[in-house]
Design a protein around this motif. Structure first.
Motif, PDB file in Angstrom:
ATOM      1  N   ASN A  11       0.829  -1.205   0.000  1.00  0.00           N
ATOM      2  CA  ASN A  11       0.000   0.000   0.000  1.00  0.00           C
ATOM      3  C   ASN A  11       0.867   1.260   0.000  1.00  0.00           C
ATOM      4  OD1 ASN A  11      -2.719   0.546  -0.245  1.00  0.00           O
ATOM      5  ND2 ASN A  11      -2.934   1.118   1.919  1.00  0.00           N
ATOM      6  N   LYS A  12       1.959   1.220   0.750  1.00  0.00           N
ATOM      7  CA  LYS A  12       2.875   2.368   0.812  1.00  0.00           C
ATOM      8  C   LYS A  12       3.539   2.609  -0.533  1.00  0.00           C
ATOM      9  CE  LYS A  12       6.012   2.937   3.977  1.00  0.00           C
ATOM     10  NZ  LYS A  12       7.012   2.541   5.019  1.00  0.00           N
ATOM     11  N   ALA A  13       3.621   1.549  -1.335  1.00  0.00           N
ATOM     12  CA  ALA A  13       4.308   1.668  -2.630  1.00  0.00           C
ATOM     13  C   ALA A  13       3.374   2.114  -3.743  1.00  0.00           C
ATOM     14  CB  ALA A  13       4.958   0.340  -2.993  1.00  0.00           C
ATOM     15  N   ARG A  14       2.079   2.249  -3.461  1.00  0.00           N
ATOM     16  CA  ARG A  14       1.126   2.718  -4.474  1.00  0.00           C
ATOM     17  C   ARG A  14       1.598   4.053  -5.059  1.00  0.00           C
ATOM     18  NH1 ARG A  14      -4.534   1.035  -4.772  1.00  0.00           N
ATOM     19  NH2 ARG A  14      -4.922  -0.371  -3.013  1.00  0.00           N
ATOM     20  N   GLY A  15       1.588   4.158  -6.359  1.00  0.00           N
ATOM     21  CA  GLY A  15       1.971   5.413  -7.008  1.00  0.00           C
ATOM     22  C   GLY A  15       3.476   5.521  -7.236  1.00  0.00           C
ATOM     23  N   SER A  16       4.236   4.579  -6.711  1.00  0.00           N
ATOM     24  CA  SER A  16       5.695   4.583  -6.900  1.00  0.00           C
ATOM     25  C   SER A  16       6.097   3.535  -7.941  1.00  0.00           C
ATOM     26  CB  SER A  16       6.416   4.254  -5.580  1.00  0.00           C
ATOM     27  OG  SER A  16       6.004   5.131  -4.562  1.00  0.00           O
ATOM     28  N   ARG A  17       7.306   3.681  -8.452  1.00  0.00           N
ATOM     29  CA  ARG A  17       7.853   2.687  -9.391  1.00  0.00           C
ATOM     30  C   ARG A  17       8.241   1.442  -8.611  1.00  0.00           C
ATOM     31  NH1 ARG A  17       6.583   3.444 -14.444  1.00  0.00           N
ATOM     32  NH2 ARG A  17       8.550   2.761 -15.371  1.00  0.00           N
ATOM     33  N   VAL A  18       7.806   0.289  -9.102  1.00  0.00           N
ATOM     34  CA  VAL A  18       8.160  -0.988  -8.479  1.00  0.00           C
ATOM     35  C   VAL A  18       8.627  -1.966  -9.551  1.00  0.00           C
ATOM     36  CG1 VAL A  18       6.522  -0.788  -6.534  1.00  0.00           C
ATOM     37  CG2 VAL A  18       5.791  -1.897  -8.658  1.00  0.00           C
ATOM     38  N   MET A  19       9.405  -2.958  -9.112  1.00  0.00           N
ATOM     39  CA  MET A  19       9.812  -4.068  -9.973  1.00  0.00           C
ATOM     40  C   MET A  19       9.002  -5.286  -9.545  1.00  0.00           C
ATOM     41  SD  MET A  19      11.857  -4.954 -12.448  1.00  0.00           S
ATOM     42  CE  MET A  19      13.403  -4.021 -12.518  1.00  0.00           C
ATOM     43  N   VAL A  20       8.358  -5.924 -10.505  1.00  0.00           N
ATOM     44  CA  VAL A  20       7.574  -7.133 -10.238  1.00  0.00           C
ATOM     45  C   VAL A  20       8.269  -8.306 -10.927  1.00  0.00           C
ATOM     46  CG1 VAL A  20       5.350  -8.278 -10.597  1.00  0.00           C
ATOM     47  CG2 VAL A  20       5.427  -5.826 -10.069  1.00  0.00           C
ATOM     48  N   GLU A  21       8.596  -9.335 -10.158  1.00  0.00           N
ATOM     49  CA  GLU A  21       9.248 -10.509 -10.732  1.00  0.00           C
ATOM     50  C   GLU A  21       8.277 -11.681 -10.767  1.00  0.00           C
ATOM     51  OE1 GLU A  21      13.698  -9.335  -9.140  1.00  0.00           O
ATOM     52  OE2 GLU A  21      13.157 -11.452  -9.379  1.00  0.00           O
ATOM     53  N   LEU A  22       8.246 -12.360 -11.903  1.00  0.00           N
ATOM     54  CA  LEU A  22       7.274 -13.433 -12.105  1.00  0.00           C
ATOM     55  C   LEU A  22       7.918 -14.808 -11.974  1.00  0.00           C
ATOM     56  CD1 LEU A  22       5.163 -12.099 -15.107  1.00  0.00           C
ATOM     57  CD2 LEU A  22       5.060 -11.504 -12.676  1.00  0.00           C
TER      58      LEU A  22
END
Lengths: 74, 74, 74, 74, 74, 74, 74
Positions: A11-22
């Protein structure tokens, strides 16, 4: 120590750039727009990354939660 | 920032062309007709894509949700 | 012998350094910040480890529970 | 745009010839007789297909839903 | 014959040394401290075993239930 | 067209010879004795089949539903 | 024909020698002591079998249900 829940961190990361690994090894970089308890996740301005470089641009992307291994601030 | 849910993003894509990527590596391009909470998805005027080219035309296709990795506007 | 539940052990490790091993063979070292009943887990000051060495630093990382095999104090 | 559910599309295909593709790569052609919310599916006059040719005839076949990737009108 | 439930057998092994075998082929030897209905399991004084020899010592280890194939008294 | 449910088709096959195909590629021929909603299945006078020949005779066999891909009258 | 449920067949095998085959290809022979609706299973006087020979003796063994493919009287 204050108890927190894992989804608080997302939730804190909403609106920020994130890396998602699959699970299939792919990595997607994008702005965390939305997620739910299954970790179904929507990224905006998303791009697939490979060896630290942009492989393709995807715009908005919906990722099914069970395909995800981890999410980390970029 | 306004909170949204992942399925809202899919809902906005209803009636538009989307790319659906499966766990087996296959890609399907089609018009997003319907989906549910399991991400079971129906595409109209669907075609299987490979290396950016049409491999076969499928018309309407029902894709079982747990076979899907991601859905993205085409 | 006093009966304990598995999540009690994780709870005791909150705030401590732990090693998280994933189904894909990756290992992450970090401070256990949060977890839930699905074993969705958040690590702070996380780093990916390989052969006993730091491979990359990740800061905060959310790991989806079903990707995890084990969690052990570092 | 009228909202529809994915199983509506399957329902419309009842009694028609459909192609069912499985996670193991196999394809079955048959008349869609029945399905349920797990996508457990029954085909009548079914045949296994390989490279566009009939590999074997099966008569009625029950396919467990979680083995299925997609269902498409033949 | 008296009817017993599978978790009764695990309960009897609490506090004893057990071997835990995982889906990825790894084996962990440790004192069975706790388990739950998902077979999430905590071992104390745990060690990873390979070909009958200690590969590494882990202290306390939490193993996610769905990674486990079997548990047997050591 | 009369609506039927997939398990109706299995129910009609009770007491008849059926072929059960598993995710691991194995095939079992036997008399369908029982099944449940998970498709856990019991065959009587069962035999494992390979390339159209009997590989071994098993008598009664309980097959866990999630190991099954399809069931078809023999 | 009398309707029976799959777990009735397992219940009849309680106290008898059974062969349990796992998704990873391993086979365990033992006396069926207990099972539950997940097919979590406990064998007494268990031994791992390979090519019709005893590979190792295990005493009592708890097998997690989702690792099991089939159970058959020995």
């Amino acid at each position: 120590m204050e108890e927190t829940r894992p989804l608080d961190a997302l939730n804190k990361a909403r609106g920020s750039r994130v890396m998602v690994e699959l699970k299939n090894g792919k990595q997607f970089l994008g702005t965390l727009k939305a997620f739910d308890i299954h970790i179904n996740t929507v990224l905006d301005e998303a791009e697939e990354r490979e060896n630290g470089e942009t492989k393709r641009k995807l715009g908005t992307v919906f990722v099914r939660g069970d395909a995800i291994i981890l999410i980390s601030p970029a």
